[in-house]
Design a protein around this motif. Structure first.
Motif, mmCIF file in Angstrom:
data_model
loop_
_atom_site.group_PDB
_atom_site.id
_atom_site.type_symbol
_atom_site.label_atom_id
_atom_site.label_comp_id
_atom_site.label_asym_id
_atom_site.label_seq_id
_atom_site.Cartn_x
_atom_site.Cartn_y
_atom_site.Cartn_z
ATOM 1 N N ILE A 178 0.883 -1.094 -0.094
ATOM 2 C CA ILE A 178 0.254 0.067 -0.175
ATOM 3 C C ILE A 178 0.849 1.418 0.094
ATOM 4 N N LEU A 179 2.105 1.391 0.482
ATOM 5 C CA LEU A 179 2.768 2.390 0.485
ATOM 6 C C LEU A 179 3.376 2.630 -0.702
ATOM 7 N N ARG A 180 3.821 1.521 -1.481
ATOM 8 C CA ARG A 180 4.402 1.748 -2.816
ATOM 9 C C ARG A 180 3.469 2.062 -3.746
ATOM 10 N N ARG A 181 2.102 1.778 -3.686
ATOM 11 C CA ARG A 181 1.213 2.390 -4.538
ATOM 12 C C ARG A 181 0.663 3.616 -4.183
ATOM 13 N N ALA A 182 0.458 4.101 -2.678
ATOM 14 C CA ALA A 182 0.294 5.390 -2.345
ATOM 15 C C ALA A 182 1.340 6.234 -2.998
ATOM 16 N N LYS A 183 2.576 5.973 -2.658
ATOM 17 C CA LYS A 183 3.794 6.876 -3.241
ATOM 18 C C LYS A 183 3.740 7.124 -4.669
ATOM 19 N N ALA A 184 3.230 6.106 -5.537
ATOM 20 C CA ALA A 184 3.148 6.281 -6.789
ATOM 21 C C ALA A 184 1.876 7.148 -7.411
ATOM 22 N N PHE B 12 -5.427 11.559 -0.020
ATOM 23 C CA PHE B 12 -5.430 10.661 1.289
ATOM 24 C C PHE B 12 -5.738 9.158 0.786
ATOM 25 N N VAL B 13 -4.846 8.470 1.230
ATOM 26 C CA VAL B 13 -4.962 6.828 0.796
ATOM 27 C C VAL B 13 -5.079 6.031 1.989
ATOM 28 N N MET B 14 -6.036 4.942 1.836
ATOM 29 C CA MET B 14 -6.344 4.150 2.690
ATOM 30 C C MET B 14 -6.442 2.569 2.122
ATOM 31 N N GLY B 15 -6.212 1.621 2.814
ATOM 32 C CA GLY B 15 -6.670 0.235 2.271
ATOM 33 C C GLY B 15 -8.355 0.281 2.188
ATOM 34 N N ASP B 16 -8.684 -0.509 1.456
ATOM 35 C CA ASP B 16 -10.249 -0.541 1.114
ATOM 36 C C ASP B 16 -11.142 -0.998 2.080
ATOM 37 N N ASP B 17 -10.169 -1.560 3.420
ATOM 38 C CA ASP B 17 -11.013 -2.312 4.437
ATOM 39 C C ASP B 17 -11.639 -0.839 5.151
ATOM 40 N N VAL C 65 -12.907 1.578 3.208
ATOM 41 C CA VAL C 65 -13.717 2.483 2.120
ATOM 42 C C VAL C 65 -14.923 2.986 2.888
ATOM 43 N N GLY C 66 -15.093 4.363 2.350
ATOM 44 C CA GLY C 66 -16.157 5.200 2.813
ATOM 45 C C GLY C 66 -15.820 5.892 4.090
ATOM 46 N N LYS C 67 -15.207 5.376 4.882
ATOM 47 C CA LYS C 67 -15.086 5.723 6.285
ATOM 48 C C LYS C 67 -14.457 7.190 6.475
ATOM 49 N N PHE C 68 -13.575 7.599 5.364
ATOM 50 C CA PHE C 68 -13.041 8.896 5.397
ATOM 51 C C PHE C 68 -13.267 9.739 4.347
ATOM 52 N N ASP C 69 -14.596 9.624 3.534
ATOM 53 C CA ASP C 69 -14.949 10.392 2.595
ATOM 54 C C ASP C 69 -15.322 11.698 2.938
ATOM 55 N N PHE C 70 -15.428 11.978 4.392
ATOM 56 C CA PHE C 70 -15.446 13.609 4.704
ATOM 57 C C PHE C 70 -14.443 14.337 4.292
ATOM 58 N N LEU C 71 -13.067 13.643 4.121
ATOM 59 C CA LEU C 71 -11.955 14.349 3.773
ATOM 60 C C LEU C 71 -12.046 14.702 2.236
ATOM 61 N N GLN C 72 -13.139 14.412 1.537
ATOM 62 C CA GLN C 72 -13.101 14.933 0.110
ATOM 63 C C GLN C 72 -13.411 16.353 0.138
ATOM 64 N N GLU C 73 -13.884 16.924 0.912
ATOM 65 C CA GLU C 73 -13.940 18.556 1.174
ATOM 66 C C GLU C 73 -12.436 19.273 1.031
ATOM 67 N N TYR C 74 -11.454 18.531 1.250
ATOM 68 C CA TYR C 74 -10.190 18.948 1.508
ATOM 69 C C TYR C 74 -9.011 18.445 0.683
ATOM 70 N N CYS C 75 -9.400 17.280 0.167
ATOM 71 C CA CYS C 75 -8.432 16.627 -0.718
ATOM 72 C C CYS C 75 -8.858 15.432 -1.443
ATOM 73 N N GLU C 76 -8.313 14.617 -2.358
ATOM 74 C CA GLU C 76 -8.672 13.571 -3.154
ATOM 75 C C GLU C 76 -8.736 12.660 -1.808
ATOM 76 N N TYR D 261 -9.122 4.761 -1.906
ATOM 77 C CA TYR D 261 -8.978 3.627 -1.234
ATOM 78 C C TYR D 261 -8.348 2.483 -2.115
ATOM 79 N N LEU D 262 -7.403 1.728 -1.642
ATOM 80 C CA LEU D 262 -6.794 0.855 -2.587
ATOM 81 C C LEU D 262 -7.074 -0.480 -2.057
ATOM 82 N N PRO D 263 -7.078 -1.398 -2.891
ATOM 83 C CA PRO D 263 -7.409 -2.847 -2.505
ATOM 84 C C PRO D 263 -6.123 -3.049 -1.463
ATOM 85 N N ARG D 264 -6.777 -4.005 -0.411
ATOM 86 C CA ARG D 264 -5.798 -4.712 0.487
ATOM 87 C C ARG D 264 -4.999 -5.789 -0.228
#
Ligand code: C2G
Length: 129
Positions: free
Chosen positions: A20-26, A89-94, A96-107, A110-113
Motif C-alpha cells: 500500500i505504501l508503494r502504491r500510495a507513493k506512486a 489521502f490514501v487508505m486500504g479498502d477495508d 472504504v467510505g470511512k474517510f469520505d468526509f476528507l473529500q472536502e479538503y483533498c482527493e 481507497y486501494l485494494p488490500r
C-alpha cells in the motif's frame, strides 16, 4: 509537488504494508504516514508488538516514505491534511467510505488490500509453531 497522506499502525511490517505504501507513493511525490501512537492503538483496540519508535524507525527506512508523523486520535486528519497541504489521502479498502468526509479538503483514494497477510495472521501463525 503532490503530497500523499496515509495512516496506520504498521506493526510487524509486512508485504501488505509495503504494497500500500508503494502504491500510495506512486500517486504523488511525497508520502506522509500518520503512525498510530501506542496510546491511540489502545483506543483502536490494538496492542502493537513493536513500540511507536520502533515502528517509526522501520517506516523511515523505506524508500517510499518521506515523513512519519504521530497519529494520536481519530480527529486529527482534517488538521493534518491542511497542515501538510495534502493532495491525496490514501487508505486500504477495508476503510472504504470511512474517510469520505476528507473529500472536502483533498482527493480520497481507497486501494485494494493485499490478500492473505495481516499482522494478526502473523501473530496467530507464530503461536502455532
Ligand atoms: N493493509 C493492506 N493490506 C494488508 C494489511 C494492511 O493494504 N494485508 C493496509 C491497511 O488497509 C491500511 C494500512 O495497510 O491502509 C495500515 O494497516 P494497519 O496498520 O492495520 O492500520 P489500521 O489499524 O487500519 O489503522 O486512522 C486510520 C487508522 O490508523 C488505520
Amino acid at each position: 509537488m503532490k503530497r500523499i497522506l496515509t495512516y496506520g499502525t504498521f506493526d510487524l511490517l509486512h508485504e501488505g504494508h509495503i504494497n500500500i505504501l508503494r502504491r500510495a507513493k506512486a500517486l504523488g511525490d511525497y508520502l506522509i504516514i500518520g503512525l498510530s501512537k501506542d496510546e491511540f492503538n489502545a483506543i483502536k483496540g490494538k496492542k502493537a508488538y513493536y513500540s511507536y519508535e520502533a515502528r517509526k524507525n522501520l517506516l523511515e527506512a523505506l524508500r517510499y516514505v518521506d515523513l512519519v508523523i504521530p497519529e494520536n486520535n481519530w480527529e486529527q486528519k482534517v488538521d493534518d491534511v491542511k497542515k501538510y497541504e495534502v493532495d491525496t489521502f490514501v487508505m486500504g479498502d477495508d476503510w472504504v467510505g470511512k474517510f469520505d468526509f476528507l473529500q472536502e479538503y483533498c482527493e480520497v483514494v481507497y486501494l485494494p488490500r493485499t490478500e492473505g497477510i495481516s499482522t494478526t495472521k502473523i501473530k496467530d501463525d507464530l503461536k502455532l509453531k
